[in-house]
Design a protein around this motif. Structure first.
Motif, PDB file in Angstrom:
ATOM      1  N   ALA A 132       0.814  -1.220   0.000  1.00 42.46           N
ATOM      2  CA  ALA A 132       0.000   0.000   0.000  1.00 42.46           C
ATOM      3  C   ALA A 132       0.842   1.262   0.000  1.00 42.46           C
ATOM      4  CB  ALA A 132      -0.925  -0.005   1.219  1.00 42.46           C
ATOM      5  N   GLU A 133       2.130   1.124   0.342  1.00 44.28           N
ATOM      6  CA  GLU A 133       2.976   2.317   0.327  1.00 44.28           C
ATOM      7  C   GLU A 133       4.345   1.966  -0.244  1.00 44.28           C
ATOM      8  OE1 GLU A 133       4.870   2.990   4.565  1.00 44.28           O
ATOM      9  OE2 GLU A 133       2.741   2.544   4.772  1.00 44.28           O
ATOM     10  N   GLU A 134       5.063   2.990  -0.652  1.00 46.73           N
ATOM     11  CA  GLU A 134       6.338   2.756  -1.332  1.00 46.73           C
ATOM     12  C   GLU A 134       7.396   2.187  -0.398  1.00 46.73           C
ATOM     13  OE1 GLU A 134       7.929   6.121  -3.405  1.00 46.73           O
ATOM     14  OE2 GLU A 134       9.787   5.046  -3.913  1.00 46.73           O
ATOM     15  N   PHE A 135       8.002   1.078  -0.824  1.00 47.09           N
ATOM     16  CA  PHE A 135       9.209   0.544  -0.195  1.00 47.09           C
ATOM     17  C   PHE A 135      10.216   0.391  -1.321  1.00 47.09           C
ATOM     18  CE2 PHE A 135       6.247  -0.771   3.102  1.00 47.09           C
ATOM     19  CZ  PHE A 135       6.984  -0.578   4.253  1.00 47.09           C
ATOM     20  N   ARG A 136      11.320   1.109  -1.218  1.00 46.20           N
ATOM     21  CA  ARG A 136      12.318   1.030  -2.288  1.00 46.20           C
ATOM     22  C   ARG A 136      12.973  -0.346  -2.299  1.00 46.20           C
ATOM     23  NH1 ARG A 136      14.077   6.171  -4.159  1.00 46.20           N
ATOM     24  NH2 ARG A 136      16.127   5.342  -4.602  1.00 46.20           N
ATOM     25  N   ASP A 137      13.081  -0.976  -1.115  1.00 41.29           N
ATOM     26  CA  ASP A 137      13.736  -2.282  -1.015  1.00 41.29           C
ATOM     27  C   ASP A 137      12.798  -3.255  -0.312  1.00 41.29           C
ATOM     28  OD1 ASP A 137      15.294  -4.465  -0.632  1.00 41.29           O
ATOM     29  OD2 ASP A 137      16.999  -3.386   0.247  1.00 41.29           O
ATOM     30  N   ARG A 139      13.254  -6.371   0.154  1.00 44.08           N
ATOM     31  CA  ARG A 139      13.923  -7.490   0.846  1.00 44.08           C
ATOM     32  C   ARG A 139      13.574  -7.471   2.325  1.00 44.08           C
ATOM     33  NH1 ARG A 139      19.926  -6.625  -1.466  1.00 44.08           N
ATOM     34  NH2 ARG A 139      19.216  -4.506  -1.078  1.00 44.08           N
ATOM     35  N   MET A 140      13.188  -6.286   2.828  1.00 43.30           N
ATOM     36  CA  MET A 140      12.847  -6.135   4.239  1.00 43.30           C
ATOM     37  C   MET A 140      11.895  -4.956   4.339  1.00 43.30           C
ATOM     38  SD  MET A 140      15.601  -5.834   7.278  1.00 43.30           S
ATOM     39  CE  MET A 140      15.600  -4.110   7.700  1.00 43.30           C
ATOM     40  N   ILE A 141      10.636  -5.242   4.706  1.00 44.91           N
ATOM     41  CA  ILE A 141       9.705  -4.119   4.844  1.00 44.91           C
ATOM     42  C   ILE A 141       9.361  -3.920   6.323  1.00 44.91           C
ATOM     43  CG2 ILE A 141       8.767  -4.485   2.522  1.00 44.91           C
ATOM     44  CD1 ILE A 141       6.189  -5.562   3.909  1.00 44.91           C
ATOM     45  N   GLU A 142       8.874  -2.720   6.632  1.00 44.73           N
ATOM     46  CA  GLU A 142       8.519  -2.420   8.029  1.00 44.73           C
ATOM     47  C   GLU A 142       7.163  -2.997   8.357  1.00 44.73           C
ATOM     48  OE1 GLU A 142       8.686   1.783   9.048  1.00 44.73           O
ATOM     49  OE2 GLU A 142      10.502   1.826   7.812  1.00 44.73           O
ATOM     50  N   LEU A 143       7.165  -4.035   9.162  1.00 43.90           N
ATOM     51  CA  LEU A 143       5.921  -4.660   9.605  1.00 43.90           C
ATOM     52  C   LEU A 143       6.304  -5.553  10.774  1.00 43.90           C
ATOM     53  CD1 LEU A 143       2.906  -5.317   9.085  1.00 43.90           C
ATOM     54  CD2 LEU A 143       3.653  -7.102   7.512  1.00 43.90           C
ATOM     55  N   PRO A 147       4.994  -6.733  20.834  1.00 39.90           N
ATOM     56  CA  PRO A 147       5.412  -5.475  21.452  1.00 39.90           C
ATOM     57  C   PRO A 147       6.446  -4.746  20.595  1.00 39.90           C
ATOM     58  CG  PRO A 147       5.636  -7.333  22.977  1.00 39.90           C
ATOM     59  CD  PRO A 147       5.262  -7.908  21.657  1.00 39.90           C
ATOM     60  N   ILE A 148       6.348  -3.425  20.553  1.00 41.19           N
ATOM     61  CA  ILE A 148       7.207  -2.611  19.681  1.00 41.19           C
ATOM     62  C   ILE A 148       8.694  -2.843  19.969  1.00 41.19           C
ATOM     63  CG2 ILE A 148       7.115  -0.537  21.181  1.00 41.19           C
ATOM     64  CD1 ILE A 148       6.546   0.177  17.687  1.00 41.19           C
ATOM     65  N   ASP A 149       9.021  -3.062  21.283  1.00 41.40           N
ATOM     66  CA  ASP A 149      10.440  -3.218  21.641  1.00 41.40           C
ATOM     67  C   ASP A 149      10.899  -4.683  21.638  1.00 41.40           C
ATOM     68  OD1 ASP A 149       8.700  -3.654  23.653  1.00 41.40           O
ATOM     69  OD2 ASP A 149       9.961  -2.814  25.251  1.00 41.40           O
ATOM     70  N   ALA A 150       9.957  -5.631  21.497  1.00 40.74           N
ATOM     71  CA  ALA A 150      10.342  -7.056  21.441  1.00 40.74           C
ATOM     72  C   ALA A 150       9.364  -7.814  20.546  1.00 40.74           C
ATOM     73  CB  ALA A 150      10.349  -7.641  22.853  1.00 40.74           C
ATOM     74  N   PRO A 151       9.345  -7.480  19.242  1.00 37.84           N
ATOM     75  CA  PRO A 151       8.353  -8.112  18.360  1.00 37.84           C
ATOM     76  C   PRO A 151       8.580  -9.616  18.217  1.00 37.84           C
ATOM     77  CG  PRO A 151       9.921  -6.805  17.102  1.00 37.84           C
ATOM     78  CD  PRO A 151      10.222  -6.551  18.538  1.00 37.84           C
ATOM     79  N   GLU A 152       7.467 -10.337  18.095  1.00 38.04           N
ATOM     80  CA  GLU A 152       7.520 -11.795  17.849  1.00 38.04           C
ATOM     81  C   GLU A 152       8.031 -12.048  16.439  1.00 38.04           C
ATOM     82  OE1 GLU A 152       5.833 -15.071  18.945  1.00 38.04           O
ATOM     83  OE2 GLU A 152       6.655 -14.264  20.791  1.00 38.04           O
ATOM     84  N   LEU A 153       7.488 -11.289  15.501  1.00 37.82           N
ATOM     85  CA  LEU A 153       7.856 -11.411  14.084  1.00 37.82           C
ATOM     86  C   LEU A 153       8.059 -10.001  13.550  1.00 37.82           C
ATOM     87  CD1 LEU A 153       5.043 -13.902  12.933  1.00 37.82           C
ATOM     88  CD2 LEU A 153       7.454 -14.480  13.280  1.00 37.82           C
ATOM     89  N   HIS A 154       9.048  -9.824  12.691  1.00 40.15           N
ATOM     90  CA  HIS A 154       9.248  -8.476  12.142  1.00 40.15           C
ATOM     91  C   HIS A 154      10.024  -8.513  10.826  1.00 40.15           C
ATOM     92  CE1 HIS A 154      13.562  -8.156  13.189  1.00 40.15           C
ATOM     93  NE2 HIS A 154      13.221  -9.026  14.129  1.00 40.15           N
ATOM     94  N   SER A 155       9.984  -7.397  10.125  1.00 39.89           N
ATOM     95  CA  SER A 155      10.805  -7.137   8.936  1.00 39.89           C
ATOM     96  C   SER A 155      10.731  -8.236   7.877  1.00 39.89           C
ATOM     97  CB  SER A 155      12.269  -6.924   9.328  1.00 39.89           C
ATOM     98  OG  SER A 155      12.368  -6.044  10.420  1.00 39.89           O
ATOM     99  N   LEU A 185      -4.383 -11.613  11.049  1.00 33.45           N
ATOM    100  CA  LEU A 185      -4.080 -10.184  11.216  1.00 33.45           C
ATOM    101  C   LEU A 185      -3.146  -9.714  10.110  1.00 33.45           C
ATOM    102  CD1 LEU A 185      -3.336 -10.218  15.077  1.00 33.45           C
ATOM    103  CD2 LEU A 185      -5.445  -9.504  13.929  1.00 33.45           C
ATOM    104  N   LEU A 186      -2.127 -10.528   9.828  1.00 32.28           N
ATOM    105  CA  LEU A 186      -1.147 -10.138   8.813  1.00 32.28           C
ATOM    106  C   LEU A 186      -1.728 -10.243   7.405  1.00 32.28           C
ATOM    107  CD1 LEU A 186       1.917 -11.865  10.474  1.00 32.28           C
ATOM    108  CD2 LEU A 186       1.630  -9.399  10.132  1.00 32.28           C
ATOM    109  N   GLU A 187      -2.495 -11.310   7.141  1.00 26.09           N
ATOM    110  CA  GLU A 187      -3.124 -11.463   5.810  1.00 26.09           C
ATOM    111  C   GLU A 187      -3.913 -10.209   5.453  1.00 26.09           C
ATOM    112  OE1 GLU A 187      -6.102 -14.567   5.601  1.00 26.09           O
ATOM    113  OE2 GLU A 187      -6.755 -13.920   3.620  1.00 26.09           O
ATOM    114  N   ASN A 188      -4.615  -9.662   6.444  1.00 21.97           N
ATOM    115  CA  ASN A 188      -5.519  -8.540   6.209  1.00 21.97           C
ATOM    116  C   ASN A 188      -4.933  -7.193   6.633  1.00 21.97           C
ATOM    117  OD1 ASN A 188      -8.041  -9.940   5.263  1.00 21.97           O
ATOM    118  ND2 ASN A 188      -7.619 -11.083   7.142  1.00 21.97           N
ATOM    119  N   HIS A 189      -3.612  -7.133   6.855  1.00 23.87           N
ATOM    120  CA  HIS A 189      -2.991  -5.878   7.279  1.00 23.87           C
ATOM    121  C   HIS A 189      -3.119  -4.846   6.153  1.00 23.87           C
ATOM    122  CE1 HIS A 189       0.063  -2.998   8.495  1.00 23.87           C
ATOM    123  NE2 HIS A 189       0.023  -3.551   9.701  1.00 23.87           N
TER     124      HIS A 189
END
Ligand SMILES: N[C@@H](CCC[C@H](N)C(=O)O)C(=O)O
Length: 294
Positions: A132-137, A139-143, A147-155, A185-189
């Motif tokens: 939905a928004e521009e990611f130049r790369d 290979r790793m997107i912000e998602l 918890p913000i400081d200890a995510p279970e899954l990220h990038s 949750l992720l499928e429909n993010h």
């Protein structure tokens, strides 16, 4: 009531597939029929692969793909192998050019019974996946999940194999993640305007990987072929693996993916026939062969 069509219940290393023979007719398998077939334990499926007459010269057939929630899909690697096995058994022919909404795929059954499907070229542009928004790369997107400081899954890495995929890289056992909770949750993010197939992947060597997938429109499945392709391409792109990788999937089956030098991704694995019957493509009412459709 529409006239009934033949179908085969099959699986591609556990990915539950119905191959519907819609050749010689103009109607389509309806979302209502898909929901009805999925609601019955005997015909519960992940995808319907509906074989229609060819639309394009040089192709054998057009394949319409439906998820178990009745929505359409652009790609289904495990389902394509089931289609090829069914067509090879019927015709004796081993190689087929098959068209889907995403393009033309070549596939072939080998002497050992394994089937390879050329899944085409991956796409990495954010608008192609789409995001939905521009990611130049990509290979790793912000998602992230948790918890913000200890995510279970990220990038995750994001890839289109004709259909949208996000791959989260993990170090722990893939079974230790609550994919049934995170998956929807992720499928429909909102970052995925066409929703996405969500995979967690653990690289175990430069040639091996274990994956689990929450499929768009189908939920947790025992295998997802296009996710296997997306995971290998993304792993090779991020230097986690080479370009030829064997994958273990949740059903315990194995797939092999090669990202060739010409950019095509080749998926190889088994397919298995379970039983055959006839069904009404408008309602999903069905019967096994040698029984009558109610
Ligand atoms: N099981 C399939 C993928 C099916 C399509 C997916 N759920 C989608 O909506 O994109 C495979 O083997 O590739």
């Amino acid at each position: 009531m529409a006239s009934t069509a033949p179908f085969a219940k099959m699986n591609g290393i556990g990915n539950e597939i119905i191959v519907a023979d819609m050749r010689g007719r103009a109607d389509r398998v309806t979302p209502a029929a898909a929901l009805a077939l999925n609601a019955d334990g005997a015909t519960k499926f992940d995808q319907i692969m509906a074989i229609h007459d060819a639309r394009t010269p040089g192709t054998a057939f057009f394949i319409d793909i439906l998820n178990s929630d009745g929505t359409g899909a652009q790609a289904c690697g495990n389902g394509m192998r089931c289609v090829v096995q069914a067509l090879a058994a019927e015709t004796g022919q081993k190689a087929f050019a098959l068209e889907t909404v995403a393009g033309i795929l070549n596939a072939e059954e080998h002497a050992d019974g394994l089937i390879s499907v050329d899944m085409g070229k991956p796409r990495f542009g954010w608008q192609d996946i789409p995001l939905a928004e521009e990611f130049r790369d990509t290979r790793m997107i912000e998602l992230q999940v948790g918890p913000i400081d200890a995510p279970e899954l990220h990038s995750p890495s994001a890839v289109s194999m004709g259909n949208p995929h996000a791959i989260f890289w993990v170090d722990r056992d893939v079974w230790s993640y609550e994919l049934d909770r995170f998956g929807p949750l992720l499928e429909n993010h909102p970052i995925f305007p066409e929703r996405a197939n969500i995979t967690i992947a653990r690289v175990t060597s430069p040639e091996t990987m274990v994956i689990r997938t929450w499929e768009r429109g189908a939920g947790l499945t025992k295998a997802c072929g296009s996710a296997a392709c997306a995971a290998v391409v993304a792993a090779a792109r991020t230097r986690r693996t080479g370009r030829s990788v064997s994958l273990v999937t949740p059903g315990g089956g194995s797939l092999h993916v090669e990202w060739r030098g010409d950019d095509h991704v080749i998926l190889t694995g088994a397919a298995e026939w379970e039983f055959s019957g006839r069904f009404d493509p408008s309602t999903g009412v069905w019967a096994r062969d040698n029984e009558s459709v109610a």
